[in-house]
Motif scaffolding. Structure first.
Motif, mmCIF file in Angstrom:
data_model
loop_
_atom_site.group_PDB
_atom_site.id
_atom_site.type_symbol
_atom_site.label_atom_id
_atom_site.label_comp_id
_atom_site.label_asym_id
_atom_site.label_seq_id
_atom_site.Cartn_x
_atom_site.Cartn_y
_atom_site.Cartn_z
ATOM 1 N N ASN A 120 6.394 -18.138 14.658
ATOM 2 C CA ASN A 120 5.764 -16.889 14.222
ATOM 3 C C ASN A 120 6.830 -15.842 13.903
ATOM 4 O O ASN A 120 8.029 -16.126 13.970
ATOM 5 C CB ASN A 120 4.769 -16.397 15.275
ATOM 6 C CG ASN A 120 5.438 -16.147 16.604
ATOM 7 O OD1 ASN A 120 6.512 -15.587 16.684
ATOM 8 N ND2 ASN A 120 4.809 -16.596 17.681
ATOM 9 N N VAL A 121 6.407 -14.637 13.578
ATOM 10 C CA VAL A 121 7.330 -13.556 13.212
ATOM 11 C C VAL A 121 8.232 -13.186 14.396
ATOM 12 O O VAL A 121 9.439 -12.972 14.213
ATOM 13 C CB VAL A 121 6.545 -12.324 12.700
ATOM 14 C CG1 VAL A 121 7.456 -11.124 12.494
ATOM 15 C CG2 VAL A 121 5.802 -12.669 11.410
ATOM 16 N N ALA A 122 7.687 -13.133 15.599
ATOM 17 C CA ALA A 122 8.498 -12.785 16.771
ATOM 18 C C ALA A 122 9.587 -13.828 17.014
ATOM 19 O O ALA A 122 10.731 -13.474 17.321
ATOM 20 C CB ALA A 122 7.612 -12.652 18.011
ATOM 21 N N ASP A 123 9.247 -15.107 16.864
ATOM 22 C CA ASP A 123 10.255 -16.162 16.997
ATOM 23 C C ASP A 123 11.370 -15.968 15.973
ATOM 24 O O ASP A 123 12.557 -16.128 16.288
ATOM 25 C CB ASP A 123 9.639 -17.543 16.763
ATOM 26 C CG ASP A 123 8.666 -17.961 17.838
ATOM 27 O OD1 ASP A 123 8.856 -17.587 19.018
ATOM 28 O OD2 ASP A 123 7.699 -18.680 17.512
ATOM 29 N N SER A 124 10.982 -15.642 14.754
ATOM 30 C CA SER A 124 11.966 -15.410 13.697
ATOM 31 C C SER A 124 12.862 -14.225 14.052
ATOM 32 O O SER A 124 14.073 -14.268 13.821
ATOM 33 C CB SER A 124 11.270 -15.149 12.364
ATOM 34 O OG SER A 124 10.477 -16.256 11.999
ATOM 35 N N GLY A 125 12.262 -13.176 14.610
ATOM 36 C CA GLY A 125 13.049 -12.015 15.027
ATOM 37 C C GLY A 125 14.067 -12.365 16.104
ATOM 38 O O GLY A 125 15.227 -11.956 16.035
ATOM 39 N N ILE A 126 13.641 -13.138 17.088
ATOM 40 C CA ILE A 126 14.559 -13.543 18.160
ATOM 41 C C ILE A 126 15.700 -14.377 17.592
ATOM 42 O O ILE A 126 16.874 -14.137 17.899
ATOM 43 C CB ILE A 126 13.800 -14.296 19.271
ATOM 44 C CG1 ILE A 126 12.851 -13.338 20.006
ATOM 45 C CG2 ILE A 126 14.775 -14.944 20.254
ATOM 46 C CD1 ILE A 126 11.862 -14.017 20.937
ATOM 47 N N SER A 127 15.371 -15.344 16.753
ATOM 48 C CA SER A 127 16.409 -16.207 16.164
ATOM 49 C C SER A 127 17.376 -15.409 15.297
ATOM 50 O O SER A 127 18.597 -15.587 15.389
ATOM 51 C CB SER A 127 15.764 -17.313 15.329
ATOM 52 O OG SER A 127 14.983 -18.148 16.142
ATOM 53 N N ALA A 128 16.845 -14.539 14.451
ATOM 54 C CA ALA A 128 17.706 -13.711 13.597
ATOM 55 C C ALA A 128 18.547 -12.760 14.442
ATOM 56 O O ALA A 128 19.724 -12.522 14.140
ATOM 57 C CB ALA A 128 16.858 -12.929 12.596
ATOM 58 N N GLY A 129 17.963 -12.221 15.512
ATOM 59 C CA GLY A 129 18.709 -11.324 16.398
ATOM 60 C C GLY A 129 19.881 -12.015 17.059
ATOM 61 O O GLY A 129 20.995 -11.473 17.119
ATOM 62 N N VAL A 130 19.666 -13.220 17.546
ATOM 63 C CA VAL A 130 20.752 -13.992 18.155
ATOM 64 C C VAL A 130 21.828 -14.288 17.108
ATOM 65 O O VAL A 130 23.030 -14.159 17.381
ATOM 66 C CB VAL A 130 20.217 -15.287 18.800
ATOM 67 C CG1 VAL A 130 21.350 -16.217 19.200
ATOM 68 C CG2 VAL A 130 19.350 -14.947 20.009
ATOM 69 N N ALA A 131 21.412 -14.651 15.894
ATOM 70 C CA ALA A 131 22.380 -14.927 14.822
ATOM 71 C C ALA A 131 23.208 -13.681 14.506
ATOM 72 O O ALA A 131 24.431 -13.775 14.311
ATOM 73 C CB ALA A 131 21.650 -15.416 13.571
ATOM 74 N N LEU A 132 22.581 -12.508 14.488
ATOM 75 C CA LEU A 132 23.321 -11.273 14.220
ATOM 76 C C LEU A 132 24.308 -10.954 15.344
ATOM 77 O O LEU A 132 25.420 -10.483 15.082
ATOM 78 C CB LEU A 132 22.352 -10.105 14.014
ATOM 79 C CG LEU A 132 21.567 -10.136 12.705
ATOM 80 C CD1 LEU A 132 20.535 -9.009 12.673
ATOM 81 C CD2 LEU A 132 22.499 -10.045 11.502
#
Length: 166
Positions: free
Chosen positions: A136-148
């Motif tokens: 979902n969108v929250a999962d995407s946010g967590i993954s993108a946040g870790v990548a950043l």
């Protein structure tokens, strides 16, 4: 004297935007598919919208226990508070952005969803692209946040190395 501007406000704004986008997308998917596990519709090309009730965490851990739900909620509260306090000291925008995405994702998935539904609402299905998980969108946010955060770590380290060689 060099002025250092704190970037915590970026994290808080991004966290709020992530929560809003996540919850709006979940309300939309619930109105479109209902709550029936496995309900699915084609969306764009290989992307399908598929209702998945995620009761556990990674690899299905804690999925069959009510106490696991409350343990995940409690752990998420501690993580969100810890990150929110820590990011107040951020002086670079990239880690503030990353932490904001992680905070927003944790609030959307592990707090709001688990309290309201007892599970996380997952629905973005790209299994036709050989990615086996629905997210979902929250999962995407967590993954993108870790990548950043990782990107910032590499850039900061590279910057330190370049200053040492000058």
């Amino acid at each position: 004297m060099i002025s250092i501007t704190r970037q915590g406000w970026i994290a808080y704004a991004v966290a709020a935007a992530t929560v809003v986008l996540d919850q709006i997308s979940k309300l939309w998917i619930l109105s479109l598919l209902g709550r029936e596990q496995g309900a699915s519709l084609p969306f764009l090309g290989p992307i399908h919208l598929t209702m998945v009730h995620n009761y556990g965490m990674s690899f299905g851990l804690l999925r069959n226990s009510d106490w696991g739900r409350w343990l995940l909620i409690g752990f998420s509260i501690l993580v969100v508070i810890g990150l929110a306090v820590w990011v107040r000291k951020a002086i670079r925008p990239l880690p503030a952005l990353g932490v904001g995405l992680i905070i927003g994702g944790a609030i959307g998935n592990n707090l709001i969803d688990r309290v309201l539904y007892g599970y996380v609402v997952d629905f973005i299905d790209v299994s036709r692209l050989y990615f086996p998980w629905v997210f979902n969108v929250a999962d995407s946010g967590i993954s993108a946040g870790v990548a950043l955060l990782l990107l910032d770590s590499f850039l900061s380290e590279e910057n330190k190395l370049s200053h040492q060689t000058e």
